[in-house]
Each structure stands twice: as C-alpha cells, then as structure tokens.
Design a protein around this motif. Structure first.
Motif, PDB file in Angstrom:
ATOM      1  N   SER A  83     -29.738  14.248   9.692  1.00 24.57           N
ATOM      2  CA  SER A  83     -29.196  14.650   8.395  1.00 24.57           C
ATOM      3  C   SER A  83     -28.494  13.474   7.725  1.00 24.57           C
ATOM      4  N   LEU A  84     -27.776  12.692   8.524  1.00 26.64           N
ATOM      5  CA  LEU A  84     -27.082  11.518   7.990  1.00 26.64           C
ATOM      6  C   LEU A  84     -28.074  10.531   7.388  1.00 26.64           C
ATOM      7  N   LEU A  85     -29.149  10.254   8.127  1.00 27.50           N
ATOM      8  CA  LEU A  85     -30.157   9.309   7.652  1.00 27.50           C
ATOM      9  C   LEU A  85     -30.930   9.862   6.455  1.00 27.50           C
ATOM     10  N   ALA A  86     -31.154  11.169   6.462  1.00 24.88           N
ATOM     11  CA  ALA A  86     -31.855  11.793   5.340  1.00 24.88           C
ATOM     12  C   ALA A  86     -31.029  11.661   4.065  1.00 24.88           C
ATOM     13  N   GLY A  87     -29.721  11.899   4.183  1.00 24.78           N
ATOM     14  CA  GLY A  87     -28.832  11.753   3.034  1.00 24.78           C
ATOM     15  C   GLY A  87     -28.763  10.324   2.552  1.00 24.78           C
ATOM     16  N   LEU A  88     -28.709   9.388   3.503  1.00 19.25           N
ATOM     17  CA  LEU A  88     -28.658   7.969   3.163  1.00 19.25           C
ATOM     18  C   LEU A  88     -29.914   7.540   2.412  1.00 19.25           C
ATOM     19  N   GLY A  89     -31.072   7.936   2.928  1.00 25.05           N
ATOM     20  CA  GLY A  89     -32.343   7.559   2.304  1.00 25.05           C
ATOM     21  C   GLY A  89     -32.517   8.155   0.921  1.00 25.05           C
ATOM     22  N   LEU A  90     -32.221   9.449   0.787  1.00 25.77           N
ATOM     23  CA  LEU A  90     -32.394  10.107  -0.504  1.00 25.77           C
ATOM     24  C   LEU A  90     -31.368   9.597  -1.507  1.00 25.77           C
ATOM     25  N   GLY A  91     -30.140   9.377  -1.042  1.00 25.74           N
ATOM     26  CA  GLY A  91     -29.102   8.867  -1.930  1.00 25.74           C
ATOM     27  C   GLY A  91     -29.481   7.514  -2.506  1.00 25.74           C
ATOM     28  N   TRP A 137     -22.911  18.492   5.745  1.00 24.59           N
ATOM     29  CA  TRP A 137     -21.853  17.525   5.438  1.00 24.59           C
ATOM     30  C   TRP A 137     -22.191  16.144   5.973  1.00 24.59           C
ATOM     31  N   TRP A 138     -22.990  16.093   7.036  1.00 30.94           N
ATOM     32  CA  TRP A 138     -23.488  14.794   7.505  1.00 30.94           C
ATOM     33  C   TRP A 138     -24.477  14.233   6.496  1.00 30.94           C
ATOM     34  N   PHE A 139     -25.264  15.126   5.905  1.00 37.20           N
ATOM     35  CA  PHE A 139     -26.190  14.720   4.837  1.00 37.20           C
ATOM     36  C   PHE A 139     -25.395  14.150   3.655  1.00 37.20           C
ATOM     37  N   ALA A 140     -24.319  14.845   3.279  1.00 42.68           N
ATOM     38  CA  ALA A 140     -23.476  14.389   2.177  1.00 42.68           C
ATOM     39  C   ALA A 140     -22.850  13.038   2.494  1.00 42.68           C
ATOM     40  N   LEU A 141     -22.409  12.862   3.737  1.00 42.21           N
ATOM     41  CA  LEU A 141     -21.817  11.593   4.150  1.00 42.21           C
ATOM     42  C   LEU A 141     -22.839  10.467   4.052  1.00 42.21           C
ATOM     43  N   GLY A 142     -24.062  10.741   4.476  1.00 42.48           N
ATOM     44  CA  GLY A 142     -25.117   9.734   4.404  1.00 42.48           C
ATOM     45  C   GLY A 142     -25.398   9.322   2.967  1.00 42.48           C
ATOM     46  N   ALA A 143     -25.463  10.315   2.067  1.00 43.00           N
ATOM     47  CA  ALA A 143     -25.713  10.023   0.653  1.00 43.00           C
ATOM     48  C   ALA A 143     -24.564   9.211   0.058  1.00 43.00           C
ATOM     49  N   ALA A 144     -23.333   9.552   0.437  1.00 42.86           N
ATOM     50  CA  ALA A 144     -22.165   8.822  -0.063  1.00 42.86           C
ATOM     51  C   ALA A 144     -22.159   7.391   0.451  1.00 42.86           C
ATOM     52  N   VAL A 194     -26.902  18.644  -8.388  1.00 39.94           N
ATOM     53  CA  VAL A 194     -27.984  19.632  -8.294  1.00 39.94           C
ATOM     54  C   VAL A 194     -29.002  19.271  -7.207  1.00 39.94           C
ATOM     55  N   LEU A 195     -29.611  18.073  -7.316  1.00 37.50           N
ATOM     56  CA  LEU A 195     -30.686  17.716  -6.391  1.00 37.50           C
ATOM     57  C   LEU A 195     -30.162  17.472  -4.973  1.00 37.50           C
ATOM     58  N   LEU A 196     -29.209  16.551  -4.832  1.00 38.52           N
ATOM     59  CA  LEU A 196     -28.669  16.275  -3.497  1.00 38.52           C
ATOM     60  C   LEU A 196     -27.980  17.501  -2.914  1.00 38.52           C
ATOM     61  N   GLY A 197     -27.293  18.246  -3.782  1.00 38.15           N
ATOM     62  CA  GLY A 197     -26.629  19.459  -3.306  1.00 38.15           C
ATOM     63  C   GLY A 197     -27.613  20.483  -2.791  1.00 38.15           C
ATOM     64  N   SER A 198     -28.712  20.662  -3.522  1.00 34.11           N
ATOM     65  CA  SER A 198     -29.720  21.649  -3.114  1.00 34.11           C
ATOM     66  C   SER A 198     -30.390  21.251  -1.801  1.00 34.11           C
ATOM     67  N   ILE A 199     -30.765  19.973  -1.709  1.00 33.66           N
ATOM     68  CA  ILE A 199     -31.422  19.500  -0.486  1.00 33.66           C
ATOM     69  C   ILE A 199     -30.435  19.493   0.684  1.00 33.66           C
ATOM     70  N   GLY A 200     -29.194  19.118   0.401  1.00 32.74           N
ATOM     71  CA  GLY A 200     -28.187  19.119   1.453  1.00 32.74           C
ATOM     72  C   GLY A 200     -27.968  20.499   2.033  1.00 32.74           C
ATOM     73  N   ALA A 201     -28.062  21.521   1.194  1.00 31.42           N
ATOM     74  CA  ALA A 201     -27.854  22.885   1.656  1.00 31.42           C
ATOM     75  C   ALA A 201     -28.898  23.310   2.684  1.00 31.42           C
ATOM     76  N   THR A 202     -30.071  22.685   2.638  1.00 31.87           N
ATOM     77  CA  THR A 202     -31.132  23.043   3.592  1.00 31.87           C
ATOM     78  C   THR A 202     -30.838  22.519   5.003  1.00 31.87           C
ATOM     79  N   HIS A 203     -29.839  21.672   5.141  1.00 33.45           N
ATOM     80  CA  HIS A 203     -29.495  21.122   6.457  1.00 33.45           C
ATOM     81  C   HIS A 203     -28.481  21.983   7.203  1.00 33.45           C
TER      82      HIS A 203
END
Length: 204
Positions: free
Chosen positions: A4-12, A145-152, A131-140
């Motif tokens: 999830s962390l890496l997914a957030g990082l990549g998408l972010g 929150w690890w997804f959110a951390l990665g994106a940040a 909207v986009l990151l929030g929606s995709i993050g919700a699927t994790h």
C-alpha cells in the motif's frame, strides 16, 4: 502495508510529476534560490493535508458539491490568468516588471501567498489528491493510511527534487534569453490551465 505504501508513492508521483502551475512556480523560485525551503514545505504539507482528507472520505463530499468546484475554478482561472500575463510581460518586455533578467527578489510573504493560491485555488489539486487518491486509497482497507503516507512521501520527494535540484540548471540560466524563454513557457502553462478551467465549466 508495504504494498500500500509503494502503491501510494507510485500513484502520488505519477499525478504530480507533470508541468503545471504549481510546479512551474517551484521551478522558477528554485532557479532563483528564493524561499525554496518554505515553498517546498508548503507544497508538500498541502498535499499531505489534502491526501489525508481524501482518504478520510472528503472526496465523496466534494464530488457532490459541484458549486464548490465552480467557485474554485473561477477564482483559480482569474489568478492564473493574472500570473500568466505577468510572466508574458517578463518574457516579451524584460524591463517591464523587473530590474534584472531573473527578476527582482520577491518577499517571503509574496512567495507564500503565491504558492498557496497556486495550490489551493487549483481544482485539479482537489480532483487528484482528494477525490482520486482518496478513492483509490479507500480500496486498501486498513492499509489506506499507509497508502496515504506513500502518496505524501512522493509529494515531498518530488517538490524537494524540483525546488533544490533546479539549481543545477543555473548555468543554463546565466543568459537573460533563458529567463525569457522560461517565463514564456510559464505564461503558456498558466494561461492554458486558466482556459481549461473556464472551458471545464461548460461541462457542468
């Protein structure tokens, strides 16, 4: 967790690594070495706040509040047009606004207000982060929150590289003509985004 962390990082990174109003301003100030740390911090912190709000569910509310995006579009288009015109004036008439090719120094207050406007008056920021990151993050699920951390973290890495790494291009901008070209490109980007915001209103 790591996935999830890496997914957030990549998408972010994929969403912010593009030529836009915010990036153009960070690049210019990085080249000028003016208030870079503050500007980078504001950009990264703003993204972190918006990403957190999106993962927390604010994106759903924004999608339902069409009027809010309309207001932001109009305000953003007006500001970007003003900024784009000033950049165009520097490109075509270098002495019109500034006393030197790179431009006279701007105050910390002016830099902060500009980067805040370029960030918070841009509806694309809300659509991408909330909207986009929030929606995709919700699927994790529980790992959202690890997804959110990665994106940040992706945002921190990008703006730091853009702001502090741009000084490597300083030799290229030793000539006044280079600054005129940069300001011309910034003017095109700003005004193109402003036009896209207004045109986007017709679809609502």
């Amino acid at each position: 967790m790591l996935a999830s962390l890496l997914a957030g990082l990549g998408l972010g990174l994929s969403l912010i690594v593009a030529i836009g109003a915010q990036n153009a301003f960070v690049l210019r100030q990085g080249l000028r070495r003016e208030h870079v740390l503050v500007i980078v911090a504001i950009c990264a912190l703003s993204d972190a706040v918006l990403i957190t709000l999106g993962v927390a569910g604010l994106g759903v509310l924004i999608e339902q509040a069409d009027w809010l995006l309309v207001v932001v579009r109009i305000a953003g288009a007006a500001f970007l047009t003003w900024y784009g015109v000033r950049s165009a004036m520097r490109a075509f008439r270098p002495g019109a606004l500034d006393t030197d090719p790179a431009g006279s120094p701007i105050s910390l207050r002016s830099a902060v207000l500009t980067v805040l406007a370029l960030t918070w008056l841009n509806p694309h920021v809300y659509l991408d982060t909330v909207v986009l990151l929030g929606s995709i993050g919700a699927t994790h699920g529980d790992d959202r929150w690890w997804f959110a951390l990665g994106a940040a973290l992706g945002s921190v890495a990008w703006f730091s590289a853009l702001g502090f790494g741009s000084r490597m291009l300083r030799p290229l901008f030793a000539r006044p003509a280079s600054w005129r070209i940069l300001d011309g490109l910034i003017a095109v980007v700003m005004i193109a985004i402003a036009v896209s915001l207004i045109v986007g209103l017709w679809g609502h």
